[in-house]
Design an enzyme around this catalytic site. Sequence first.
Site, short mmCIF file in Angstrom:
data_model
loop_
_atom_site.label_atom_id
_atom_site.label_comp_id
_atom_site.label_asym_id
_atom_site.label_seq_id
_atom_site.Cartn_x
_atom_site.Cartn_y
_atom_site.Cartn_z
N HIS A 36 -22.15 -27.90 -28.68
CA HIS A 36 -20.84 -28.33 -29.21
C HIS A 36 -20.94 -29.75 -29.79
O HIS A 36 -19.95 -30.48 -29.82
CB HIS A 36 -19.75 -28.23 -28.14
CG HIS A 36 -19.41 -26.79 -27.84
ND1 HIS A 36 -18.36 -26.14 -28.43
CD2 HIS A 36 -20.02 -25.88 -27.05
CE1 HIS A 36 -18.33 -24.87 -27.99
NE2 HIS A 36 -19.34 -24.70 -27.16
N THR A 37 -22.10 -30.10 -30.22
CA THR A 37 -22.32 -31.37 -30.90
C THR A 37 -22.35 -31.16 -32.42
O THR A 37 -22.15 -32.11 -33.17
CB THR A 37 -23.66 -32.00 -30.47
OG1 THR A 37 -24.65 -30.96 -30.51
CG2 THR A 37 -23.59 -32.57 -29.08
N GLY B 120 -23.62 -9.91 -28.83
CA GLY B 120 -22.65 -10.36 -27.83
C GLY B 120 -23.29 -11.15 -26.71
O GLY B 120 -22.70 -11.31 -25.65
N ALA B 121 -24.51 -11.67 -26.92
CA ALA B 121 -25.23 -12.37 -25.85
C ALA B 121 -25.30 -13.86 -26.11
O ALA B 121 -26.01 -14.58 -25.42
CB ALA B 121 -26.63 -11.78 -25.71
N GLY B 122 -24.60 -14.34 -27.14
CA GLY B 122 -24.66 -15.76 -27.48
C GLY B 122 -26.01 -16.15 -28.06
O GLY B 122 -26.40 -17.31 -27.99
N SER C 234 -26.81 -13.15 -33.06
CA SER C 234 -27.17 -11.96 -33.84
C SER C 234 -26.42 -11.93 -35.17
O SER C 234 -26.97 -11.52 -36.19
CB SER C 234 -26.89 -10.69 -33.05
OG SER C 234 -25.52 -10.61 -32.73
N GLU D 273 -19.17 -17.79 -42.87
CA GLU D 273 -18.69 -17.60 -41.50
C GLU D 273 -17.30 -18.25 -41.31
O GLU D 273 -16.40 -17.64 -40.76
CB GLU D 273 -19.71 -18.27 -40.58
CG GLU D 273 -19.36 -18.24 -39.15
CD GLU D 273 -20.20 -17.24 -38.38
OE1 GLU D 273 -21.08 -16.61 -39.00
OE2 GLU D 273 -19.94 -17.09 -37.20
N ASP E 129 -26.48 -22.50 -35.72
CA ASP E 129 -27.13 -21.19 -35.65
C ASP E 129 -27.83 -20.81 -36.96
O ASP E 129 -28.94 -20.29 -36.95
CB ASP E 129 -26.09 -20.12 -35.28
CG ASP E 129 -25.33 -20.51 -34.02
OD1 ASP E 129 -25.96 -21.01 -33.09
OD2 ASP E 129 -24.11 -20.32 -33.99
C1 GLA Z 1 -21.77 -21.43 -31.33
C2 GLA Z 1 -21.51 -21.93 -32.75
C3 GLA Z 1 -22.40 -23.14 -33.07
C4 GLA Z 1 -22.30 -24.21 -32.00
C5 GLA Z 1 -22.47 -23.59 -30.61
C6 GLA Z 1 -22.24 -24.59 -29.51
O1 GLA Z 1 -23.07 -20.91 -31.23
O2 GLA Z 1 -21.77 -20.90 -33.68
O3 GLA Z 1 -22.05 -23.65 -34.34
O4 GLA Z 1 -21.10 -24.92 -32.10
O5 GLA Z 1 -21.60 -22.50 -30.40
O6 GLA Z 1 -23.21 -25.57 -29.53
#
Ligand code: GLA
Length: 398
Positions: A42-43, A132-134, A137, A176, A188
């Site tokens: 979240h930076t 859905g696993a963060g 994908s 996105e 990402d």
């Molecule tokens: C998700 C978002 C990224 C980033 C992270 C947290 O993956 O897609 O842009 O903000 O959360 O670091």
Amino acid sequence: MNENQSRFQAHEAATEAFRSVHGTAPQGVWSAPGRVNLIGEHTDYNDGFVLPFALPHRIAAAASPREDQVLRVATLGSDGRIQQADPIDITSLRPGTVDGWAAYPAGVAWVLRDHGLDRGADLVLAGDVPTGAGLSSSHALECAVSLALLGLDGQELDQPGTPERMKIARWVQRAENDFVGAPTGLLDQTASLCCTASNVLFLDVRSGETEQVPFDTAAVGLRIVVIDTRTKHSHSESGYGERRRGTERAADLLGIKALRDVAMADLDATLGRLPAELVPLVRHVVTENQRVLDVVGLLHAGRLEDIGPFLDASHVSMRDDYRISTVELDTAVEAAKAAGALGARMTGGGFGGSAIALVPESKIGDVEAGVTAAYEAEGWRPPRTFVAVPSAGAGRDA
Ligand code: GLA
């Protein structure tokens, strides 16, 4: 599984599925990986620092050009069935005109159209990035599609980490944000497009500068174990947006462009100028940026085995200050550490998804068993665990 195996499988699966849909071989195949973020959460939307690496898991796009301006997209599901989206007329694309999974490739086509590329294509997608696993994908899909559409147009962007790749990362972010409608940052897409094997990618989001930092865990007898909790909480999207708005409001109140501009030395004085509800958000972002810099410093100094406490501190900050962890993530992190991990934290956006743990090779079995037992004790279905090796970024496969 190693990187080459996954890349081969995604490429083969997409090629074969393309043949079964279109009756011919694709003109080319491009693929892009999912990611984990080692630290720096979240930076990104605060103009800060991140440190991801690419997973061996990839999504491949088998593609051929069309004579019209229509995008035909199909995807091979994990059940082996091919699902075809309705044909997408690139000329009439607008946000809101396509929903479901097809919004991701459509969003990419929408952005590329603004950059003069509106030729149609047949695309067939296949891959093994857990959904859905963060683990990004959807970004792997978008990056594979963007390289495929550009490649069909004769624009091959073969060098991860080049300014060209950063430009595409920003285009994918726009797809996105403005087409799909998710207010995500740059982490990402950049990871998928710019990471290289054996390295973590140090990205300064404000300047767009990247550095490949060696991350050879095996050389020091360590591994990164990914623990996919297989949970996703319903407030993940609203919670992400709320956190983002909170940090932007804090920056406004402080009269700065982004929280990146708060120096660690000024943190206490800065927090004193903010309303109580924004204090923990700002403390997380500022300390997390510093943790990224500290971890990069340790890696440069050849002290990979010393980064564990920074992973732990990052998790505590996300749990207690940013409040984006979950009981399943906390349980995974605690159980991994109790079984011998040197450090562990949730990775990605939070509210479910995956955790990572830095684990001595000899303790991998213990950590996997410990986490599984902790889940069993709670009556939860077992998490999915795997060892993740920093792998290659997106590129052309055939
Ligand atoms: C998700 C978002 C990224 C980033 C992270 C947290 O993956 O897609 O842009 O903000 O959360 O670091």
